[in-house]
Every structure is written in structure tokens, then in C-alpha cells.
Design an enzyme around this catalytic site. Structure first.
Site, mmCIF file in Angstrom:
data_model
loop_
_atom_site.group_PDB
_atom_site.id
_atom_site.type_symbol
_atom_site.label_atom_id
_atom_site.label_comp_id
_atom_site.label_asym_id
_atom_site.label_seq_id
_atom_site.Cartn_x
_atom_site.Cartn_y
_atom_site.Cartn_z
ATOM 1 N N SER A 141 0.863 -1.181 0.000
ATOM 2 C CA SER A 141 0.000 0.000 0.000
ATOM 3 C C SER A 141 0.896 1.226 0.000
ATOM 4 C CB SER A 141 -0.889 -0.001 1.251
ATOM 5 O OG SER A 141 -1.483 1.268 1.470
ATOM 6 N N TYR A 154 -1.973 -0.041 10.587
ATOM 7 C CA TYR A 154 -1.989 -0.499 9.195
ATOM 8 C C TYR A 154 -0.681 -0.129 8.511
ATOM 9 C CZ TYR A 154 -3.550 -1.019 4.335
ATOM 10 O OH TYR A 154 -3.670 -1.378 3.016
#
Length: 257
Positions: A141, A154
Site C-alpha cells: 500500500s 496499518y
């Protein structure tokens, strides 16, 4: 697990029951791969397998939690061939700041995104090497290299995946396996934000409000398929993919309400 025995190369996709994983599986089938669909929800995997088989390609399913080390090892031992591994299983939980975050949420994200990718890669690496032209995809990501408020857990997990991909590439240098990291920005899928906001559909929808054409799962699947199908000597080390409306993690153009 149903056999994928055929002359075609085999791609294993984790988290293949929905979103980017499902789209990637279908796209790789279009490129001539037989698929092994890995995930926790059998009915979702079966639906994706039917879509692939309807187009004349082979698809097997394997119900598996990538955080279960023993189950992952057993899966690797029963698989006969693997040419491509797509480490897609992962996700985010919560938006609490570091001050109030639940360590249990951070642990789940780390175990799924990082240890899940590690364990599946370890289990399938002998097959990838023996294929003579293996490819490992790590789906990280933009959070793998940029932090932001409420995203500590995250981002920490995705930073871990980034480190895994880069280290593995160096350690495999000279062996016939490519390691490709794909780092998406804003992607609108049916479950990612909903899971992150613990089922709050209004907060989930607000993430994409006013954004002209956020990426969708098919966009990332197309990028993965492109990277995988480059000539064997070409390694796409690190690919960042964002919608045009997103210039950076905090720079998103939104149309006036």
C-alpha cells in the site's frame, strides 16, 4: 483442494474471495494461468472459481487462514506446481490514534499482512524456484512508505510487508524468482473500508465522497497482470498506483458537494 493439473502455469492468489484478490485471479486466468484461490470463505472462493471456469480456465479452491502456520505448510506440501504467488490477503482494522489504539488490532493486522505473506511465501518458495521462472507479488500500500493519523497499525504492517519484499528480492538474487511489490493508493472495493470502519457504511462511503474515479479492484488486477507477464528477465521492483485524483496520501481532489 481440487487439482489444477494441466500444461498451463499455476498462479496462487491469497485473499481471492473478493476485491483485488478476486479481480486478480480472474485477470490472471485471462492470461492463461490455472488458478489456486486461497481464502477463508468457501462460498466466496467457489463463486470466483465458477467465473474463471466459465471462461474455460481451471480454478481450484483452498480454504485457508494465512496466519495458521501449520495449515499453510500443509497447503504448500500438497501443491504440485506454483509459478506465481500473489500475496494479497491482508486489510486494515480501526482508525484509532496510537494513544488509544488496541494492541490486539495491531497484532491482527501484522499477523495477516506480514506473517501471512511470510508464511505463504516460505511454503511455496521451493515450487517457485523449481518452476524456473517464478514470481512473487507482494500487495502492500502507499501506507508502506507514508504514515498518517489514525493509520499507525496499518502503516506499520504495510511497512513490514515492504521490508519483506525488498529483503526477499535481495536474498533471491541469482535464483529464478522475481519479487514485485505493488503499492495501491485509494482503491474503492466492497469490503476494505467497511472492515476498517468496523461495518460503519456511512464512514466507509465518506472515504470516497467527491473523488472522481477512485481506483477499483480491476485496475490493480490489470497492473499485477502486466507486471507478471513481463519477460522473465524484467523485474518490476516497486510499483505505486494511485487514481489521478490522489496526488499523495493527504492530497486528494474532491468535487464540491
Amino acid at each position: 483442494m481440487t487439482s489444477t493439473s494441466s500444461g498451463s502455469p499455476v498462479a496462487v492468489v491469497t485473499g481471492a474471495g473478493s476485491g483485488i484478490g478476486a479481480a486478480t485471479a480472474v485477470r490472471l486466468a485471462d492470461e492463461g494461468y490455472s488458478l489456486v484461490l486461497v481464502g477463508r470463505r468457501q462460498e466466496r472462493l467457489e463463486a470466483v472459481a465458477k467465473e474463471i471456469e466459465a471462461c474455460g480456465r481451471r480454478a481450484a479452491i483452498q480454504v485457508l487462514d494465512v496466519t495458521d502456520a501449520a495449515a499453510v505448510r500443509a497447503f504448500g506440501l500438497q501443491l504440485e506446481r506454483c509459478d506465481v504467488l500473489v500475496n494479497n490477503a491482508g486489510g486494515a482494522i480501526g482508525t484509532e490514534e496510537v494513544e488509544t489504539a488496541d494492541p490486539a488490532d495491531w497484532r491482527v493486522m501484522y499477523e495477516t499482512n506480514v506473517l501471512g505473506s511470510l508464511q505463504v511465501t516460505q511454503a511455496l518458495l521451493p515450487l517457485l524456484v523449481s518452476s524456473g521462472n517464478g514470481t512473487v507479488i507482494v500487495l502492500s500500500s502507499t501506507a508502506a512508505f507514508t504514515v498518517y493519523e489514525g493509520g499507525g497499525g496499518y502503516s506499520a504492517a504495510k511497512h513490514g510487508q515492504h521490508a519483506l519484499a525488498g529483503t526477499l528480492r535481495m536474498e533471491l538474487c541469482g535464483r529464478p524468482v522475481r519479487v514485485i511489490e505493488v503499492a495501491p493508493g485509494m482503491v474503492h472495493t466492497e469490503e476494505f473500508s467497511l472492515n476498517r470502519y468496523r461495518g460503519d457504511s456511512a464512514r466507509s462511503a465518506a472515504v470516497y465522497a467527491g473523488v472522481d474515479q477512485p481506483l477499483v479492484a480491476d485496475d490493480i488486477a490489470d497492473v499485477i497482470a502486466w507486471a507478471v507477464t513481463r519477460p522473465a528477465h524484467v523485474n518490476v521492483d516497486f510499483l505505486v498506483v494511485r487514481p489521478r485524483a490522489q496526488a499523495a496520501q493527504h492530497k486528494v481532489h474532491r468535487a464540491d458537494a
